[in-house]
Write an enzyme that holds these catalytic residues in place. Structure first.
Site, PDB file in Angstrom:
ATOM      1  N   GLY A 193       0.828  -1.214   0.000  1.00 40.85           N
ATOM      2  CA  GLY A 193       0.000   0.000   0.000  1.00 40.85           C
ATOM      3  C   GLY A 193       0.857   1.256   0.000  1.00 40.85           C
ATOM      4  NE  ARG A 245      -2.340  -4.285  -0.928  1.00 36.71           N
ATOM      5  CZ  ARG A 245      -1.800  -3.817   0.198  1.00 36.71           C
ATOM      6  NH1 ARG A 245      -0.725  -4.371   0.685  1.00 36.71           N
ATOM      7  NH2 ARG A 245      -2.352  -2.792   0.824  1.00 36.71           N
ATOM      8  CG  ASP A 287       5.094  -8.950   7.584  1.00 39.57           C
ATOM      9  OD1 ASP A 287       6.192  -8.992   8.178  1.00 39.57           O
ATOM     10  OD2 ASP A 287       4.372  -9.946   7.434  1.00 39.57           O
ATOM     11  CB  ILE A 323      -0.463   4.124   7.520  1.00 39.16           C
ATOM     12  CG1 ILE A 323      -1.493   3.078   7.094  1.00 39.16           C
ATOM     13  CG2 ILE A 323      -0.039   5.000   6.368  1.00 39.16           C
ATOM     14  CD1 ILE A 323      -2.863   3.661   6.794  1.00 39.16           C
ATOM     15  CG  ASP A 324      -1.789  -0.907   9.004  1.00 40.70           C
ATOM     16  OD1 ASP A 324      -2.359   0.145   8.679  1.00 40.70           O
ATOM     17  OD2 ASP A 324      -2.092  -2.020   8.543  1.00 40.70           O
ATOM     18  NE  ARG A 341     -27.406  12.815  12.996  1.00 44.57           N
ATOM     19  CZ  ARG A 341     -27.317  13.370  11.807  1.00 44.57           C
ATOM     20  NH1 ARG A 341     -26.156  13.499  11.215  1.00 44.57           N
ATOM     21  NH2 ARG A 341     -28.397  13.802  11.194  1.00 44.57           N
ATOM     22  N   GLY A 397      -6.068  -0.333   9.985  1.00 46.07           N
ATOM     23  CA  GLY A 397      -5.284  -1.136  10.924  1.00 46.07           C
ATOM     24  C   GLY A 397      -5.808  -2.549  10.826  1.00 46.07           C
ATOM     25  CD  GLU A 456      -8.411  -1.808   7.802  1.00 42.22           C
ATOM     26  OE1 GLU A 456      -9.084  -1.507   6.812  1.00 42.22           O
ATOM     27  OE2 GLU A 456      -7.169  -1.954   7.755  1.00 42.22           O
ATOM     28  NE  ARG A 467     -27.674   9.230  10.417  1.00 38.75           N
ATOM     29  CZ  ARG A 467     -28.054  10.342   9.799  1.00 38.75           C
ATOM     30  NH1 ARG A 467     -27.237  11.006   9.017  1.00 38.75           N
ATOM     31  NH2 ARG A 467     -29.283  10.802   9.969  1.00 38.75           N
ATOM     32  CG  HIS A 502      -7.544   3.829   0.217  1.00 34.01           C
ATOM     33  ND1 HIS A 502      -8.687   3.152  -0.134  1.00 34.01           N
ATOM     34  CD2 HIS A 502      -6.575   2.899   0.327  1.00 34.01           C
ATOM     35  CE1 HIS A 502      -8.405   1.862  -0.256  1.00 34.01           C
ATOM     36  NE2 HIS A 502      -7.142   1.681   0.027  1.00 34.01           N
ATOM     37  CD  GLN A 534      -7.685   5.829   8.120  1.00 36.34           C
ATOM     38  OE1 GLN A 534      -7.440   5.400   9.228  1.00 36.34           O
ATOM     39  NE2 GLN A 534      -8.438   5.164   7.268  1.00 36.34           N
ATOM     40  NE  ARG A 535      -2.767   3.185   1.593  1.00 39.14           N
ATOM     41  CZ  ARG A 535      -3.221   2.030   1.071  1.00 39.14           C
ATOM     42  NH1 ARG A 535      -3.592   1.058   1.879  1.00 39.14           N
ATOM     43  NH2 ARG A 535      -3.287   1.854  -0.219  1.00 39.14           N
TER      44      ARG A 535
HETATM   45  O1  F6P Z   1      -1.341  -1.989   5.455  1.00 35.40           O
HETATM   46  C1  F6P Z   1      -1.783  -0.714   5.202  1.00 35.40           C
HETATM   47  C2  F6P Z   1      -3.244  -0.709   4.880  1.00 35.40           C
HETATM   48  O2  F6P Z   1      -3.620   0.627   4.647  1.00 35.40           O
HETATM   49  C3  F6P Z   1      -4.150  -1.365   5.921  1.00 35.40           C
HETATM   50  O3  F6P Z   1      -4.416  -0.543   7.024  1.00 35.40           O
HETATM   51  C4  F6P Z   1      -5.360  -1.712   5.108  1.00 35.40           C
HETATM   52  O4  F6P Z   1      -6.079  -2.795   5.629  1.00 35.40           O
HETATM   53  C5  F6P Z   1      -4.770  -2.084   3.786  1.00 35.40           C
HETATM   54  O5  F6P Z   1      -3.523  -1.432   3.695  1.00 35.40           O
HETATM   55  C6  F6P Z   1      -5.653  -1.686   2.626  1.00 35.40           C
HETATM   56  O6  F6P Z   1      -5.032  -2.075   1.445  1.00 35.40           O
HETATM   57  P1  F6P Z   1      -5.591  -1.741  -0.032  1.00 35.40           P
HETATM   58  O7  F6P Z   1      -5.360  -0.293  -0.265  1.00 35.40           O
HETATM   59  O8  F6P Z   1      -4.764  -2.594  -0.929  1.00 35.40           O
HETATM   60  O9  F6P Z   1      -7.045  -2.097  -0.034  1.00 35.40           O
END
Ligand code: F6P
Length: 348
Positions: free
Chosen positions: A12, A73, A104, A127-128, A163, A171, A223, A272, A278, A280-281
């Protein structure tokens, strides 16, 4: 002849990747190495998709998220003769060494290739923040900042509309981002993969808060968190799809929706859900991540120069060091439960 060093980014995308690429280039330039940018992770190495990087290409890129090299990937060990192809292509490209920047999965491949005798150095990213053998990975600080800002913004609606808002944070195996952003953003409940939660207990906490006069709640959930008991979903991960990627991962997502429904049904509070995904990334890395990524990139090239392969750069305290790749891969660094205990003080 100049040494040629390859660099690829896998898995990712993550804020700070471009800062590593720039740092690798600039340090390599000092040693008169040529840096070959490999496209789209291991896929590019298998398909010989690569070009020498130039000073112009890497100029100023540390400010930007994503990766100028692209990512995938792809797992060479899941392709027929994939690892052999990688080895042959490294030879054809005359690569003295390969720097692989990833989590990893990418570093696991890097480790296996090193055992086959290839000169590899790993740079940890995710990011995790769940990689072992390093105190922290770059990208994590940015993700925490973004998730915290999102929680801050959600407070506005939660308070105005009385609410409960359930916010789902990334994560897969570890609750680092959720816990940190939850503490920073003042979440009233934080749920992480490390500790399956009881929905009755969660709702009790929220009801007690209401009894004290609080008319809104923010619930931060990873998640990868799981219900310990709830009709139909106990103990299992909530998936977007059960299809697996080349490293055997399913795609998580959606627990916030199920949790929000359960909370609304059991408490009667209007609830809600928001899935940050994404977001977050994306975007520009924090100063901390730019600096860490830069230090990692410089160290990776230094290790190539010293002929130290089969290692990964890491931060311990404030020191940048090298650790065997073997120590880093295959073991998830789960959330520090002392931090989670601190978070719990503020539940409700
Ligand atoms: O490992 C980083 C991460 O952002 C995880 O938090 C998330 O589960 C995964 O990648 C999502 O991956 P993709 O963008 O391939 O769906």
């Amino acid at each position: 002849m100049k040494h040629r060093v390859g660099i690829l980014t896998g898995g990712g995308d993550c804020p700070g990747l471009n800062a590593v690429i720039r740092a690798v280039f600039r340090r390599a330039e000092q040693y008169d190495y040529e840096v070959i940018g490999i496209r789209d992770g291991w896929k590019g190495l298998m398909e010989m998709q690569c070009d020498p990087l130039t000073r112009q290409q890497v100029s100023g890129i540390h400010l930007f998220g994503g990766t100028i090299l692209g990512t995938s990937r792809t797992n060479p060990f899941k392709k027929e003769n994939g690892a052999e192809t990688v080895a042959e292509n490294m030879k054809k490209m005359d690569l003295h060494a390969l720097i692989a920047v990833g989590g990893d999965d990418t570093l696991g491949v890097c480790n296996k290739l090193s055992k086959m005798g290839l000169n590899t150095v790993g740079v940890p990213k995710t990011i995790d923040n769940d990689l072992s053998a390093t105190d922290v990975t770059f990208g994590y600080d940015t993700a925490v900042s973004i998730a915290t800002e999102c929680i801050d913004r959600l407070h506005t609606t939660a308070e105005s509309h009385h609410r409960t808002l359930v916010v789902e944070i990334m994560g897969r195996h570890a609750g680092w981002i959720t816990c940190a952003a939850g503490i920073a953003g003042g979440a009233d409940m934080i749920l992480v993969p490390e500790e399956p939660f009881n929905i009755v207990e969660v709702c009790d906490v929220l009801k007690k808060r209401a009894a004290r006069g609080k008319k809104f709640n923010i619930v931060a959930v990873s998640e990868g968190a799981r219900f310990s008991e709830a009709p139909g979903v106990e103990g299992s991960l909530v998936l977007q799809t059960a299809d697996k990627d080349a490293f055997g991962h399913v795609r998580l997502g959606g627990i916030a929706n199920i949790l929000a429904k359960e909370i609304e049904t059991r408490t009667g509070f209007e609830t809600r859900s928001v899935i940050l995904g994404h977001i977050q990334r994306g975007g520009t890395p924090t100063a901390y991540d730019r600096i860490l990524a830069t230090r990692f990139g410089v160290k990776a090239v230094d290790l190539v120069r010293e002929g130290r392969f089969g290692v990964m750069v890491a931060i311990h305290g404030t020191n940048i060091e090298a650790v065997p790749l073997e120590e880093a891969v295959g073991k998830t660094k789960t959330l520090d439960m002392d931090v989670y205990e601190t978070a719990k003080i503020f539940f409700g």
